[in-house]
Design a protein around this motif. Sequence first.
Motif, mmCIF file in Angstrom:
data_model
loop_
_atom_site.group_PDB
_atom_site.id
_atom_site.type_symbol
_atom_site.label_atom_id
_atom_site.label_comp_id
_atom_site.label_asym_id
_atom_site.label_seq_id
_atom_site.Cartn_x
_atom_site.Cartn_y
_atom_site.Cartn_z
ATOM 1 N N SER A 178 9.989 -0.555 0.580
ATOM 2 C CA SER A 178 10.198 -1.617 -0.302
ATOM 3 C C SER A 178 11.329 -0.758 -1.385
ATOM 4 O O SER A 178 11.989 -1.404 -2.136
ATOM 5 N N ASP A 179 11.056 0.499 -1.673
ATOM 6 C CA ASP A 179 11.639 1.374 -2.460
ATOM 7 C C ASP A 179 13.239 1.279 -2.062
ATOM 8 O O ASP A 179 13.626 1.918 -1.155
ATOM 9 N N ASP B 176 16.167 0.913 5.302
ATOM 10 C CA ASP B 176 15.078 0.825 4.840
ATOM 11 C C ASP B 176 13.709 1.012 5.417
ATOM 12 O O ASP B 176 12.610 1.137 5.478
ATOM 13 N N PRO C 118 5.280 0.326 -4.798
ATOM 14 C CA PRO C 118 6.135 0.381 -3.706
ATOM 15 C C PRO C 118 5.330 0.069 -2.641
ATOM 16 O O PRO C 118 4.265 0.386 -2.575
ATOM 17 N N THR C 119 5.719 -0.684 -1.566
ATOM 18 C CA THR C 119 5.148 -0.906 -0.256
ATOM 19 C C THR C 119 5.684 -0.400 0.861
ATOM 20 O O THR C 119 6.911 -0.125 1.051
ATOM 21 N N THR D 151 5.605 -0.709 5.034
ATOM 22 C CA THR D 151 4.992 -1.674 5.882
ATOM 23 C C THR D 151 5.174 -1.159 7.284
ATOM 24 O O THR D 151 6.120 -0.597 7.799
#
Length: 64
Positions: free
Chosen positions: A21-22, A32, A5-6, A8
């Motif tokens: 991103s999850d 998100d 997962p990312t 940002t």
Amino acid sequence: MRTIPTITLIRKPDAWYARFSDPEVKRSFGTDTIPTAYRASAPTAQVFRAISDLNPNALVEVRA
């Protein structure tokens, strides 16, 4: 193969925000992207280090 997962990090005028991103984050919160506890004036390195430490299994990146 499991996807990493990312998170940002994005600095907006009022605060730092984290975009995940999850898909579970979006299901849970309806978005998100959620605000962090850091004001926009917080140094990038401090926010990056704190969010990275809290999420050791995620790839944390800063959007320029």
